[in-house]
Enzyme design. Structure first.
Site, PDB file in Angstrom:
ATOM      1  N   GLN A 144       0.828  -1.205   0.000  1.00  0.00           N
ATOM      2  CA  GLN A 144       0.000   0.000   0.000  1.00  0.00           C
ATOM      3  C   GLN A 144       0.862   1.254   0.000  1.00  0.00           C
ATOM      4  O   GLN A 144       0.333   2.363  -0.099  1.00  0.00           O
ATOM      5  CB  GLN A 144      -0.914   0.029   1.236  1.00  0.00           C
ATOM      6  CG  GLN A 144      -1.958  -1.064   1.249  1.00  0.00           C
ATOM      7  CD  GLN A 144      -2.814  -1.063   2.508  1.00  0.00           C
ATOM      8  OE1 GLN A 144      -3.052  -2.117   3.084  1.00  0.00           O
ATOM      9  NE2 GLN A 144      -3.305   0.098   2.942  1.00  0.00           N
ATOM     10  N   ARG A 156      -8.538  -0.566   8.305  1.00  0.00           N
ATOM     11  CA  ARG A 156      -9.544   0.322   7.742  1.00  0.00           C
ATOM     12  C   ARG A 156      -9.895   1.442   8.716  1.00  0.00           C
ATOM     13  O   ARG A 156     -11.057   1.752   8.963  1.00  0.00           O
ATOM     14  CB  ARG A 156     -10.789  -0.464   7.349  1.00  0.00           C
ATOM     15  CG  ARG A 156     -11.525   0.230   6.223  1.00  0.00           C
ATOM     16  CD  ARG A 156     -12.510  -0.628   5.505  1.00  0.00           C
ATOM     17  NE  ARG A 156     -13.121   0.209   4.477  1.00  0.00           N
ATOM     18  CZ  ARG A 156     -13.834  -0.244   3.483  1.00  0.00           C
ATOM     19  NH1 ARG A 156     -14.044  -1.514   3.345  1.00  0.00           N
ATOM     20  NH2 ARG A 156     -14.356   0.575   2.596  1.00  0.00           N
ATOM     21  N   CYS A 157      -8.873   2.007   9.318  1.00  0.00           N
ATOM     22  CA  CYS A 157      -9.108   3.169  10.185  1.00  0.00           C
ATOM     23  C   CYS A 157      -7.838   3.969  10.234  1.00  0.00           C
ATOM     24  O   CYS A 157      -6.755   3.461  10.006  1.00  0.00           O
ATOM     25  CB  CYS A 157      -9.553   2.745  11.570  1.00  0.00           C
ATOM     26  SG  CYS A 157      -8.283   2.665  12.828  1.00  0.00           S
ATOM     27  N   GLU A 201     -12.528   5.017   5.405  1.00  0.00           N
ATOM     28  CA  GLU A 201     -12.563   4.253   6.645  1.00  0.00           C
ATOM     29  C   GLU A 201     -13.655   4.701   7.596  1.00  0.00           C
ATOM     30  O   GLU A 201     -13.869   4.070   8.629  1.00  0.00           O
ATOM     31  CB  GLU A 201     -11.199   4.353   7.309  1.00  0.00           C
ATOM     32  CG  GLU A 201     -10.114   3.810   6.398  1.00  0.00           C
ATOM     33  CD  GLU A 201      -8.714   4.268   6.747  1.00  0.00           C
ATOM     34  OE1 GLU A 201      -7.777   3.532   6.464  1.00  0.00           O
ATOM     35  OE2 GLU A 201      -8.558   5.359   7.306  1.00  0.00           O
TER      36      GLU A 201
END
Lengths: 154, 790, 285
Positions: free
Chosen positions: B229, B376-377, B746
């Protein structure tokens, strides 16, 4: 063992060990990489193909078992240069994000709308419940399959 | 069903497709035909395959490794152990948070699944066969599976190799003002407290991690295909770890089958594959199995939290006190800014206006997998948001105030922005009361409360849960935020070619977010080049400008801003070229939807395509040729998206099974570039929130064996269990972002777990139930009912 | 994702399959749907030396009603059961809850029955309906009542040289109803708790035959004979079904695990048995 599997209409003959899984055969022997591997335990459905027209998890079928059978992968959905309605609908309805589960989802959807031209939301959710998606929350996948059912000829 | 385009922020026609258009995604063309190019799809000539031997136990001293039998298997090329890695100085590597992590274990194994050896073979099945034959002798040590055990006196020392490390403590960190908070608590009518555990979870992207390392022993060129990523940051870290010259390292992140934070860290497998390729001189491919992914790569959460709210009897919050204890696993490998040991946990003050807060965070080593990624945060904001929203709900029950009313009484008001929180954030913009009111109206809140009363009278259990979260995303600014010392800016390079077609290159990396479409829309908006004429490139460090990557919802706030800024830079040049073509003064030229015209005389115009051609064929004397630029964007602040989520559940009192009846989610992420994509992101996040609240967790037995090491045990909801979502929006643009966008990838994962949990607790609140730890398994819900009814 | 090496035989007749199985000893396995076996082989929890594939044997896909029985051949897939209009009661109710739709397209009923996984669904249905398993060996065919076929955890009554060729489920001739209630954590998961109920009613609505069996709460699928005895001869009622639920809960021996506590599972047995019997009675009309 030498096996011949009809993949997307074309006969594919390869000499393989019995332990080779169908997904591995498709990806590394036939060289079609649209079908994916997402788990080791037959849960995720990323490897879904149509086996004699029915969706199965190709990680849980031996390639030798496919000898003499017909397999359809995502690469075989398009015909005569035209997208299958399920492909067009997945794009139109934003039914995919990372794209990894998408081939399996589309193949299950294609098989469903073949049998049921007006699937309800529950029909679709039930049909795709053997396939995991981590991105979409399934909302638009369901819509895409319903849209394909409405627009397709099948 | 036809969708109506959101016209709020639309300035371009559909054929240009700028901001606000539901442009169908460019990337889909390849994915729907099975033509994506994911890591495992890549085959290089002469490529070998690697399988990793992992520890079956959680904590043990390695007393011997015998690779003889494995080496003798036909097709095996090499067996790599920690000893061999150590000879090249690669047995250990730095983590993103400044700790060290074993690449291949040399002394001890510290968690089940830790990398011990690797087999390189001509065929992946042979590599697996041979890996089973590597014999490792272990001298078993006691396993520590909770941070409480880890910090207890006399606990066995996990990191005994670390100089100066005498206990299992990783860090202590605090934020806020203790004295002011103590004073607020002293002045309070009541103190409401809640202890809760946010269990260990795993991002589990559908594509696992992997790498193909191709090191050319003659040229020294190392091309590493990697599920990354953050390819640029990884290249720099690779250069630092391996000593390879950075210009000779090219990291290519191909199509990623999801990431969700899991593909931010550098994993031992990447390093071993690279070392093996270097030593053998052939490309080496390593693809994780799902089990390897779940037991060894970046987990998330594992936070024990206790929060206290000082409140008045009228429901006004005066202060917040939080203690957090985090289980870091065997190596502190969190992906987060180095200044913030607990991530951005201090956003725990939430959406409410009160003067004092004090947050104390501690972390401990355990015999569990390392990682601590922000699944996802944005840097562990999920935990913080969960705590405050659960706490406010608890306070409402204790004070006898409706949970919605409790929030209205305490919201930061629209006129208070920019709002300085007691822990040091400056919230950029928002209108919380309007958002919650709109969501309540949509769900029919008052009527639901009436139905709840009627349901209870019939012995049915119905609950309504609210969460109003505020997120902090889009790191930098660089003066505060970094990853492993690399400042958190991002960049965009834009080239417009003579025929008016453009290539946009970015340092971020899509994992399904639709960057190829969204960022093209920003260029379309700014320059009027049709969105279909803009190609977006990412993920190749040789061919894209430096950037910190995609995580923490930072692509739109940072790279999106960089894209707008570089487009504007080109627009300025385009105006000068147009002025030349139209024989007008540059300051008199306006650019709108691809037309450059003289102010007040729209008939005197040229198109952006005319200008593009002129940039290469007909430039005014003295002006530099071409139409291209690069912009490095350093955001002045984070952005603060927020939302109001409402969940309605029905609980079966006899079994504890609960079902979501409604899920209404209002998000305000500022300006939506592509509303279709934004909604898709929210759908996904709401699902992951549902997953964590209902079924998705990784636990361990007392010996440190991972339970949740495959998709039979680590439960990911299917379409059948997943609720249907009803989405709403408001839009308060970010004042400091060039296009007013805030980031949204997110939000729903951050905000929704508390909404689901609050709904189930709300169904049981009249019985006196105040907390059930996630996941809310039916047996836990049933037991809570039994205990309450005692 | 790579099974260990094994020998592979594609049998074309039952005799050939039995011979191949007999030759190979106890490390030889019959491969039908493979939906339980292959996943275990992929993660190398199962490492058979030989697989005898029966998918090419003609006639094993028989699914028909004959002589008061529903015959389910060894190659009938779970999905065939879902699609068939020959099923009834608990059989019909259970079919859609077997694993997930894709596994149902491939996995077989007989394979699942033979597997004797206490978390498998079909054996509870067969215990409740009083089905028989038909096995073939070198010396011919034998009919094994399901209660005798299920020996223990992953253990059936087959000899090494035998294979299951079909199961026979008695089709009630009079008023009857059935249900399969399954609590699963998600689609594709094994049952946390499941209950199969089967009722036959005589004149005036009195229960003449009752079957009740449990999934995942004992070392093997458990037929609750106490409850069945208590039901027969009685008129259906909420109180009766609640009593049967208590007996079912008492008979079960669940364990604490990640799916939940034993105490709670017993409560689910109690509740689901009551509800399944009520559904069965209601569907008996």
């Amino acid at each position: 063992m030498e096996v011949t599997v009809t993949v997307n209409g074309s006969d594919q003959t390869h000499d393989i060990e019995p332990r080779v899984l169908l997904i591995d055969f498709i990806r590394t022997r036939v060289g079609l990489t649209g079908s994916h591997i997402g788990c080791d335990t037959s849960n995720c459905g990323a490897c879904t193909v149509l086996f004699d027209g029915k969706p199965v998890k190709s990680c849980t079928v031996l390639a030798v078992q496919a000898d003499g059978h017909a397999v359809t992968t995502v690469e075989g959905l398009k015909s005569n240069g035209t997208l299958h309605p399920i492909q067009a609908a997945f794009k139109e309805e934003h039914g995919l994000q990372c794209g990894f589960c998408t081939p399996g989802m589309m193949l299950v959807g294609a098989a469903l709308i073949e049998a049921n031209t007006e699937p309800s939301v529950d029909d679709v959710r039930w049909a795709i419940s053997g396939n995991l998606c981590r991105c979409t929350g399934y909302m638009n996948i369901v819509t895409a399959i319903q849209t394909a059912a409405a627009t397709g000829e099948g | 069903m036809t969708k109506v385009d959101d016209t709020t922020h639309m300035t371009t026609p559909p054929e240009i497709g700028g901001i606000g258009h539901r442009v169908r995604r460019h990337e889909d063309a390849r994915f729907i035909e099975g033509q994506g190019n994911y890591l495992d799809d890549i085959v290089l000539p002469g490529m070998l395959h690697m399988a990793i031997v992992r520890s079956p136990v959680a904590h043990a001293r390695i007393t011997g490794i015998d690779t003889t039998a494995a080496s003798e298997v036909e097709g095996v090329v090499a067996v790599v152990t920690g000893e061999l890695m150590d000879q090249h100085g690669l047995a250990w590597m730095p983590t993103l948070s400044g700790d060290t992590q074993a690449v291949l274990a040399t002394d001890k194994v510290r968690y089940q699944g830790q990398e011990v050896a690797a087999v390189i073979a001509t065929d992946p099945a042979i590599a697996v066969d041979a890996a089973e034959l590597v014999e490792v002798d272990y001298d078993i040590l006691p396993a520590i599976t909770t941070p409480q055990q880890a910090l207890a006196p006399g606990a066995v020392l996990i990191r005994d190799e670390k100089e100066g490390q005498t206990d299992n403590r990783v860090y202590d960190w605090e934020a806020g003002d203790k004295a002011a908070t103590d004073a607020a608590f002293a002045a309070a009518d009541r103190v409401v407290s809640l202890s809760t555990f946010y269990p260990r979870s795993h991002p589990a992207p559908l594509e696992t991690c992997g790498a193909i390392a191709d090191v050319n022993s003659v040229t020294g060129q190392a091309t590493i295909y990697m599920t990354s990523q953050a390819p640029h940051a990884h290249r720099t870290l690779f250069a630092m770890v391996t000593g390879l010259p950075e210009q000779n390292i090219r990291i290519i992140s191909p199509d990623l089958g999801g990431g969700f934070g899991n593909k931010v860290p550098i994993y031992p497998g990447y390093v071993v594959a690279t070392a093996a390729s270097l030593l053998i001189g052939r490309p080496v491919k390593w693809i994780e199995t799902r089990s390897e992914n779940l037991i060894s790569t970046g987990f998330a959460r594992d936070y024990y939290m206790t929060g206290e709210l000082a409140v008045t009897n009228e429901g006004k919050i005066l202060g917040l006190r939080v203690q957090m204890l985090s289980d870091q696993g065997a190596f502190y490998a969190d992906a987060q800014p180095t200044k913030f040991k607990a991530g951005l946990f201090h956003v725990v003050t939430g959406s409410y206006d009160y003067p004092a807060a004090h947050v104390v965070c501690s972390g401990a080593y355990t015999n569990k997998a390392p990682g601590g990624v922000a699944y996802r945060c944005s840097f562990r904001i999920t935990e913080a948001s969960f705590l405050i929203e659960r706490l406010v709900q608890t306070a409402a029950y204790e004070l006898g105030i409706d949970p919605a009313e409790m929030r209205f009484k305490n919201f930061i008001q629209p006129e208070q922005f920019p709002y300085h929180t007691p822990t040091g954030f400056v919230y950029d913009s928002g209108d919380y009361p309007t958002a919650l009111r709109k969501a309540l109206d949509e769900v029919g809140y008052d009527q639901l409360r009436a139905e709840q009363v009627a349901a209870r009278a019939e012995g049915r259990l119905m609950g309504i849960g609210i969460a109003h979260f505020t997120e902090a995303v889009g790191a930098g600014p660089s003066h505060t935020y970094d990853i492993a010392g690399l400042k958190m800016f991002d960049s965009a390079e834009l080239r417009v070619h003579p025929t008016g077609k453009a290539i946009l290159k970015l340092g971020v990396m899509s994992q399904g977010q639709g960057h190829e479409t969204t960022f093209a829309q920003i260029v379309a908006e700014e320059l009027g080049i049709p969105v279909t004429d803009v190609k977006v490139m990412e993920g190749d460090t040789d061919n894209t400008p430096y950037g910190l990557g995609t995580y923490a919802s930072r692509s739109t706030p940072v790279a999106g801003a960089a894209t707008a800024m570089v487009s504007r830079q080109l627009a300025e040049k385009a105006k000068r070229i147009a002025a030349h073509l139209l024989e007008a003064a540059p300051e008199d030229i306006e650019l709108k939807a691809g037309e450059l015209f003289v102010k007040g005389t729209p008939a005197r115009s040229v198109t952006i395509q005319d200008v593009s051609l002129a940039a290469y064929t007909n430039m005014p004397d003295g002006m530099e040729h071409g139409l291209e630029g690069v912009h490095y964007y350093d955001p002045p602040n984070l952005t603060y998206p927020y939302g109001s989520y409402i969940v309605v559940v029905e609980v079966d009192p006899e079994t504890g099974v609960w079902k979501v009846e409604r899920m209404v989610a209002l998000d305000d992420c500022g300006v939506r570039i592509n509303p279709m994509i934004v909604e898709g992101q929210i759908h996904g996040g709401l699902t992951e929130g549902f997953a964590m609240s209902s079924m998705q967790w990784i636990t361990f037995d007392d010996d440190g064996n991972c339970i949740g090491s495959n998709f039979m045990d680590y439960l990911i909801p299917t379409a059948w269990e997943t609720p249907r979502f009803e989405l709403l929006e408001t839009c308060v643009p970010s004042p400091h972002h060039p296009i007013g966008a805030k980031g949204v990838g997110e939000s729903a994962t951050v905000g929704s777990p508390a909404a689901y949990v609050n709904a189930v607790i709300d169904a049981l609140a009249h019985l006196g139930v105040r907390n059930i730890d996630m996941p809310l398994l039916p047996d836990r819900v049933w037991s809570a009912i039994q205990s309450a009814q005692g | 994702m790579f099974p260990s090496r094994f020998d592979y035989v594609a049998a074309t007749s039952v005799d050939e399959a039995i011979a191949a199985k007999g030759d190979g000893g106890d490390e030889t396995r019959i491969l039908a749907g493979g939906q339980s076996l292959l996943p275990m082989m992929k993660i190398r929890l199962a490492n058979p030396s030989k697989l005898v594939d029966i998918n090419g044997i003609p006639g094993l896909d028989v699914l028909e009603r004959v002589n008061g029985h529903l015959r389910v051949g060894a190659l009938v897939r779970h999905a065939d059961m879902v699609a068939s209009d020959l099923t009834f009661g608990a059989v019909e109710s259970a079919a859609p809850w077997i694993s997930d739709p894709l596994v149902r397209n491939r996995g077989t009923v007989c394979g699942s029955v033979s597997h004797c996984d206490p978390e498998g669904d079909w054996n509870s249905v067969l215990l409740a309906t009083g089905a028989d398993v038909v096995a073939r060996g070198p010396s011919g065919e034998r009919v094994i009542p399901i209660g005798d076929f299920v020996v223990d955890l992953f253990t059936n009554a087959l000899n090494e040289d035998e294979m299951v060729t079909e199961i026979r489920i008695p089709v009630p001739s009079g008023r009857s109803g059935g249900a399969y209630l399954k609590l699963e954590r998600k689609v594709g998961d094994y049952a946390t708790v499941a209950v199969a109920a089967h009722l036959e009613l005589g004149g005036g609505g009195v229960i003449t035959k009752a079957g009740l069996a449990l999934t995942s709460v004992a070392p093997h699928n458990l037929k609750v004979t106490d409850a069945e005895a208590a039901l027969v001869g009685e008129m259906p009622s909420e109180a009766l079904f609640a009593e049967a639920g208590e007996l079912a809960a008492a008979a079960s021996s669940p364990r604490d695990d990640v799916r939940g506590t034993a105490e709670w599972k017993r409560q689910v047995v109690r509740t689901f048995a009551r509800r399944a019997l009520a559904t069965a009675a209601a569907s008996a009309g």
